[in-house]
Motif scaffolding. Structure first.
Motif, short mmCIF file in Angstrom:
data_model
loop_
_atom_site.label_atom_id
_atom_site.label_comp_id
_atom_site.label_asym_id
_atom_site.label_seq_id
_atom_site.Cartn_x
_atom_site.Cartn_y
_atom_site.Cartn_z
N ALA A 101 52.01 -14.42 89.59
CA ALA A 101 51.22 -13.25 90.01
C ALA A 101 51.43 -12.96 91.49
CB ALA A 101 49.74 -13.49 89.71
N ALA A 102 51.55 -14.02 92.29
CA ALA A 102 51.76 -13.85 93.73
C ALA A 102 53.12 -13.20 94.01
CB ALA A 102 51.66 -15.19 94.45
N LEU A 103 54.16 -13.67 93.32
CA LEU A 103 55.50 -13.12 93.52
C LEU A 103 55.61 -11.70 93.00
CD1 LEU A 103 57.72 -16.20 92.65
CD2 LEU A 103 57.20 -15.29 94.91
N ALA A 104 54.85 -11.39 91.94
CA ALA A 104 54.85 -10.04 91.38
C ALA A 104 53.93 -9.10 92.15
CB ALA A 104 54.43 -10.08 89.92
N LEU A 105 53.24 -9.65 93.18
CA LEU A 105 52.28 -8.88 93.98
C LEU A 105 51.22 -8.25 93.09
CD1 LEU A 105 54.68 -7.16 96.55
CD2 LEU A 105 53.40 -9.30 96.79
N ASN A 106 50.80 -9.01 92.09
CA ASN A 106 49.75 -8.56 91.16
C ASN A 106 48.40 -8.85 91.81
OD1 ASN A 106 47.99 -8.05 89.03
ND2 ASN A 106 49.44 -8.82 87.50
N ALA A 107 47.94 -7.91 92.61
CA ALA A 107 46.74 -8.12 93.42
C ALA A 107 45.51 -8.42 92.57
CB ALA A 107 46.48 -6.90 94.30
N ALA A 108 45.40 -7.76 91.41
CA ALA A 108 44.22 -7.96 90.57
C ALA A 108 44.13 -9.41 90.09
CB ALA A 108 44.28 -7.01 89.37
N VAL A 109 45.26 -9.97 89.65
CA VAL A 109 45.27 -11.34 89.16
C VAL A 109 45.05 -12.33 90.31
CG1 VAL A 109 46.67 -13.14 88.06
CG2 VAL A 109 46.71 -10.81 87.17
N ILE A 110 45.68 -12.08 91.45
CA ILE A 110 45.52 -12.97 92.60
C ILE A 110 44.06 -13.03 93.03
CG2 ILE A 110 46.12 -13.32 95.02
CD1 ILE A 110 48.79 -11.92 94.43
N ILE A 111 43.43 -11.87 93.15
CA ILE A 111 42.02 -11.83 93.55
C ILE A 111 41.15 -12.51 92.51
CG2 ILE A 111 40.06 -10.28 93.96
CD1 ILE A 111 42.07 -8.29 95.15
N LEU A 112 41.45 -12.27 91.24
CA LEU A 112 40.68 -12.89 90.16
C LEU A 112 40.75 -14.41 90.21
CD1 LEU A 112 39.03 -12.68 87.53
CD2 LEU A 112 41.21 -12.52 86.29
N LEU A 113 41.96 -14.95 90.41
CA LEU A 113 42.13 -16.40 90.45
C LEU A 113 41.44 -17.02 91.67
CD1 LEU A 113 45.85 -16.81 89.30
CD2 LEU A 113 43.78 -17.14 87.95
N LEU A 114 41.53 -16.33 92.80
CA LEU A 114 40.86 -16.84 94.00
C LEU A 114 39.34 -16.81 93.84
CD1 LEU A 114 43.00 -15.33 96.91
CD2 LEU A 114 42.98 -17.68 96.06
N LEU A 115 38.82 -15.72 93.28
CA LEU A 115 37.38 -15.64 93.04
C LEU A 115 36.93 -16.70 92.03
CD1 LEU A 115 36.74 -11.77 92.90
CD2 LEU A 115 36.05 -13.38 94.68
N LEU A 116 37.76 -16.91 91.02
CA LEU A 116 37.45 -17.92 90.01
C LEU A 116 37.36 -19.30 90.64
CD1 LEU A 116 37.11 -17.97 86.87
CD2 LEU A 116 39.50 -18.66 86.73
N THR A 117 38.30 -19.58 91.57
CA THR A 117 38.30 -20.88 92.25
C THR A 117 37.12 -21.00 93.21
OG1 THR A 117 40.72 -20.90 92.12
CG2 THR A 117 39.69 -22.46 93.63
N HIS A 167 61.70 -12.89 93.59
CA HIS A 167 60.60 -13.04 92.64
C HIS A 167 60.86 -14.03 91.49
CE1 HIS A 167 59.81 -9.15 94.59
NE2 HIS A 167 58.54 -9.41 94.37
N CYS A 168 62.12 -14.30 91.19
CA CYS A 168 62.43 -15.16 90.03
C CYS A 168 61.96 -16.59 90.25
CB CYS A 168 63.92 -15.15 89.74
SG CYS A 168 64.39 -16.18 88.33
N VAL A 169 61.28 -17.16 89.24
CA VAL A 169 60.80 -18.54 89.32
C VAL A 169 61.50 -19.44 88.30
CG1 VAL A 169 58.54 -17.93 90.23
CG2 VAL A 169 58.88 -17.99 87.76
N SER A 170 62.57 -18.95 87.69
CA SER A 170 63.39 -19.75 86.75
C SER A 170 62.59 -20.31 85.58
CB SER A 170 64.06 -20.91 87.51
OG SER A 170 64.75 -20.46 88.64
N CYS A 171 61.66 -19.53 85.07
CA CYS A 171 60.83 -20.03 83.96
C CYS A 171 61.56 -19.98 82.62
CB CYS A 171 59.52 -19.25 83.86
SG CYS A 171 59.70 -17.54 83.28
N GLN A 172 62.67 -19.24 82.55
CA GLN A 172 63.53 -19.13 81.36
C GLN A 172 62.95 -18.28 80.24
OE1 GLN A 172 66.66 -20.57 81.79
NE2 GLN A 172 65.75 -20.98 83.79
#
Length: 460
Positions: A43-59, A320-325
């Motif tokens: 999510a961070a590499l994709a600049l998905n702000a909604a997911v990043i904020i959600l995960l930080l708030l969740l933590t 952005h690639c994280v080699s997840c395959q």
């Protein structure tokens, strides 16, 4: 009840992520693609702000629930640790935090990303590591990655993580994983957390002996919230009801009338930039004449690797690639293969030994969770120039297959003074780099036509 909710949610997400890699039909993907998009690094590499904020708030609200509910590699550790616990109960004990090691690994991880060495950093990225494991080791009769290096790395990671989980629970998660270390900074100041009421505690140490994160210090009645993954196992095992999951302002006072935990830590900022390019190596294909083995086809030495439509450019892909395959697993024509070179180890690149990239296929762009391959419409895919054909005149045998198979009509057979037969001429303005010509070229060992990648994609 909290523990049961946590286990149920983890089971759903773990199943969804695993099916992403094992479902080769593509039927299940639309229903479970969300599981890849909520992973932290991706999510961070994709600049998905909604997911990043959600995960930080969740933590910040509940602690490191990401590690015990959302992260597939973390859940895998819990599964292995559970079976290890059947062999020996009450087997854990408090371990002091290896702070210097944890933060050193995190710093090196960030540095690798900043230097453009994504493929090396991805070796310990949790979702990427699990993706390689699921797509190569877990896949029964599935589509194995064509790179032996990917299979070896996945197998070694699986063995290392499993042994550590079997013997010491969340040792990998709280020592090696950079995402766990980063989220631990926020977890230390979370609102809800498990707390110990020393007025009820009888000193049995059952909580510490069942804490797979080894973060409960029974001697001091303290919990290291930077390592706690909010698994709720301590709540289940405390027979005195001395541990409760509650807001920090309701934390009980100990016998000396001091708060159990009042720590507040600073936030850590990290920059993520990548700018690396790579060359492609692909698996050679042996062809038998029925009588004797013919000379192997040789993979062209491309100066610029070919990246799929939606990548925008080599730089964007590398950033952005994280080699997840996941794209390699889902590619219906087996065009995407993991690189074997160190600087781009396991990052997908296009090779045309087994097929070519259909102008109407957008599978890889629809599954990438990190923004390395952005979503692209079929009509745009058919006109996106990801590469261009290059002719090697001396290798051409004049079969005209490249002209007949080109879906873009970019190849025309023309007369050549230095050749006994017609040779292909490429209209680079129309060529989209799909690889149909290279795939169908019968010339051996060297192809008479091959695809050279474009550093920046454009519209034909």
């Amino acid at each position: 009840m909290l523990r049961k909710i946590r286990i149920a949610a983890a089971a759903v997400i773990f199943t969804a992520v695993t099916l992403l890699f094992l479902d080769f039909t593509g039927i299940i993907h639309p229903w479970v693609s969300w599981a890849a998009k909520i992973q932290a690094l991706e999510a961070a590499l994709a600049l998905n702000a909604a997911v990043i904020i959600l995960l930080l708030l969740l933590t910040l609200l509940f602690g490191r629930v990401y590690c015990s509910v959302i992260c597939p590699l973390g859940i895998w550790q819990d599964i292995v640790s559970h079976f290890g616990g059947r062999r020996k109960r009450n087997r854990f004990h408090f371990r002091k935090e290896r702070k210097w090691l944890r933060y050193s690994i995190l710093a090196v991880f960030i540095l690798l990303l900043a230097l453009g060495l994504n493929s090396i950093a991805a070796l310990i990225a949790p979702y990427s590591a699990f993706g390689r494991i699921a797509s190569t080791v877990f896949a029964p009769l599935g589509k194995w990655a064509t790179s032996p290096a990917t299979v070896i790395v996945a197998a070694v990671t699986l063995v290392a993580v499993s042994i550590m989980a079997w013997l010491a629970g969340r040792l990998w998660c709280n020592t090696v994983c950079p995402v766990g270390t980063f989220l631990g900074i926020f977890a230390k100041i979370s609102i809800f957390k498990p707390v110990i009421d020393t007025n009820k505690c009888n000193g049995c140490t059952l909580c510490a002996r069942n804490c797979k994160a080894s973060c409960i210090n029974p001697a001091e009645h303290r919990i290291d919230y930077g390592r706690c993954v909010a698994c709720m196992d301590c709540l289940k095992n405390c027979r005195q009801g001395a541990i409760a999951y509650k807001p920090f302002w309701n934390m009980p006072k100990n016998k000396n009338n001091e708060a159990v935990d009042t720590s507040r830590r600073r936030f850590l900022a990290a920059g993520l930039m990548l700018a690396s390019a790579a060359t492609l190596e692909a698996k050679q294909e042996k062809v038998s004449s029925g009588i004797a083995m013919l000379e192997d086809k040789k993979v062209p030495a491309r100066e610029t690797p070919v990246k799929p439509a939606g990548s925008v450019s080599i730089k964007n892909f590398s950033d952005h690639c994280v080699s997840c395959q996941l794209c390699v697993t889902k590619c219906p024509s087996s065009v995407l293969v993991p690189s074997r070179r160190l600087e781009t180890l396991m990052q997908p690149e296009m090779s045309f030994e087994k097929g070519f990239c259909s102008p109407t296929c957008t599978t890889c762009s629809s599954v990438c969770p990190a923004g390395a391959i952005k979503p692209i419409a079929k009509e745009d895919k058919a006109s996106t120039r990801v590469g261009h054909a290059v002719v090697i005149r001396q290798n051409c045998i004049g079969c005209t297959l490249c002209e007949k198979k080109c879906p873009a009509g970019a190849i025309t057979m023309v007369e050549a003074k230095d050749s006994k037969h017609k040779i292909p001429a490429v209209n680079t303005e129309r060529c989209i780099g799909c690889g149909a010509c290279e795939f169908n070229c019968p010339a051996k060992p060297q192809k008479a036509i091959y695809i050279e990648g474009n550093s920046i994609h454009s519209i034909a």
